[in-house]
Write a protein that holds these residues in place. Sequence first.
Motif, PDB file in Angstrom:
ATOM      1  N   ARG A 182      -0.931   5.432  -0.950  1.00  0.00           N
ATOM      2  CA  ARG A 182       0.452   5.234  -0.606  1.00  0.00           C
ATOM      3  C   ARG A 182       0.996   6.467   0.389  1.00  0.00           C
ATOM      4  O   ARG A 182       1.810   6.553   1.258  1.00  0.00           O
ATOM      5  CB  ARG A 182       1.453   4.987  -1.479  1.00  0.00           C
ATOM      6  N   ALA A 183       0.400   7.595   0.019  1.00  0.00           N
ATOM      7  CA  ALA A 183       0.782   8.867   0.669  1.00  0.00           C
ATOM      8  C   ALA A 183      -0.067   9.021   1.996  1.00  0.00           C
ATOM      9  O   ALA A 183       0.283   9.619   2.778  1.00  0.00           O
ATOM     10  CB  ALA A 183       0.543  10.138  -0.251  1.00  0.00           C
ATOM     11  N   GLU A 184      -1.354   8.737   1.894  1.00  0.00           N
ATOM     12  CA  GLU A 184      -2.189   9.222   2.944  1.00  0.00           C
ATOM     13  C   GLU A 184      -2.293   8.176   4.064  1.00  0.00           C
ATOM     14  O   GLU A 184      -2.360   8.581   5.131  1.00  0.00           O
ATOM     15  CB  GLU A 184      -3.639   9.489   2.317  1.00  0.00           C
ATOM     16  N   ALA A 185      -2.117   6.946   3.736  1.00  0.00           N
ATOM     17  CA  ALA A 185      -2.196   5.904   4.859  1.00  0.00           C
ATOM     18  C   ALA A 185      -1.443   6.108   5.900  1.00  0.00           C
ATOM     19  O   ALA A 185      -1.607   6.178   7.252  1.00  0.00           O
ATOM     20  CB  ALA A 185      -2.196   4.414   4.317  1.00  0.00           C
ATOM     21  N   PRO A 186       0.059   6.293   5.692  1.00  0.00           N
ATOM     22  CA  PRO A 186       0.988   6.555   6.653  1.00  0.00           C
ATOM     23  C   PRO A 186       0.884   7.836   7.470  1.00  0.00           C
ATOM     24  O   PRO A 186       0.882   7.935   8.546  1.00  0.00           O
ATOM     25  CB  PRO A 186       2.283   6.782   5.913  1.00  0.00           C
ATOM     26  N   ARG A 187       0.342   8.926   6.869  1.00  0.00           N
ATOM     27  CA  ARG A 187      -0.064  10.176   7.336  1.00  0.00           C
ATOM     28  C   ARG A 187      -1.324   9.858   8.513  1.00  0.00           C
ATOM     29  O   ARG A 187      -1.094  10.445   9.551  1.00  0.00           O
ATOM     30  CB  ARG A 187      -0.395  11.263   6.410  1.00  0.00           C
ATOM     31  N   VAL A 188      -2.086   9.064   8.018  1.00  0.00           N
ATOM     32  CA  VAL A 188      -3.361   8.830   8.950  1.00  0.00           C
ATOM     33  C   VAL A 188      -2.898   8.205  10.203  1.00  0.00           C
ATOM     34  O   VAL A 188      -3.123   8.366  11.313  1.00  0.00           O
ATOM     35  CB  VAL A 188      -4.555   8.253   8.008  1.00  0.00           C
ATOM     36  N   GLU A 189      -2.065   7.150   9.691  1.00  0.00           N
ATOM     37  CA  GLU A 189      -1.693   6.402  10.942  1.00  0.00           C
ATOM     38  C   GLU A 189      -0.774   7.168  11.818  1.00  0.00           C
ATOM     39  O   GLU A 189      -0.952   6.843  13.198  1.00  0.00           O
ATOM     40  CB  GLU A 189      -0.826   5.122  10.324  1.00  0.00           C
TER      41      GLU A 189
END
Length: 254
Positions: free
Chosen positions: A92-99
């Motif tokens: 939940r934290a990492e996916a939006p940052r990578v996107e």
Amino acid sequence: MIFDKTQTVREIAIHHPATVRVFENFGIDYCCGGKRPLEEACEKANVPVGKVMQQLAELDATSVPAGEQSWTEAPLALLTAHIVNRHHRYVRAEAPRVEALLQKVVSKHGEAHPELKAIQETFVALSQELFAHMMKEEHVLFPFLENMEQAARTGGPRPVGCFESVEFPIARMLADHDDAGALTAKIRALSGGYQAPESACPSYRGLYHSLEEFEHDLHRHVHLENNILFPRAVEMEQSLVEGSHAGQGSTARR
Ligand SMILES: [Fe+2]
Ligand SMILES: [Fe+2]
């Protein structure tokens, strides 16, 4: 640690969590494809089995990676809490940052490197699938497993769920894991094994590093569910059902 090359990768990873790092370094699938014997898994990853066995032999037999513990005996509720707090929270934290990082790198380098756009589309599909999947686990499957464990502890009957057997939602989760595994494999292939070009800027390199970390975390996450949590849940349900049948039998005989 000395292993036999006929042992399955899954079995090795379950009982010796430190081995996961070796499997990751060699690109050996220990989660969705973990049922293969070590020798066959090495062949599939195109690495010499002797080299892998040598690195496994160099590991400390009792070592467990920092922050990890062996989950084969711990209560299921502790394991599900660990999965949610460590791995679901990470996604939940990492996916939006990578996107967001993908958007930046695609806008700057997408024309010269068209594979970046394909990576972006695949990652967005992966992220959507994982968010929906985690909701199903957190709202349906995991609470049921916790109730089932409570029943096993207190000698109560198998709890009533919206499915006949826990094997049904587990089969759905396993299929989702396979889909997610295929998407990460596609990202790995599109990125040439996360190798950024020589001329790549720091954001481009950071992106590939983050994608590789995301893949590693997903493998650990799926390994805990496929190889430890789900088989233990199926076993627990069977013993509850057998226990209630035995109880009925003794009541009928009275
Ligand atoms: Fe999960
Ligand atoms: Fe899952």
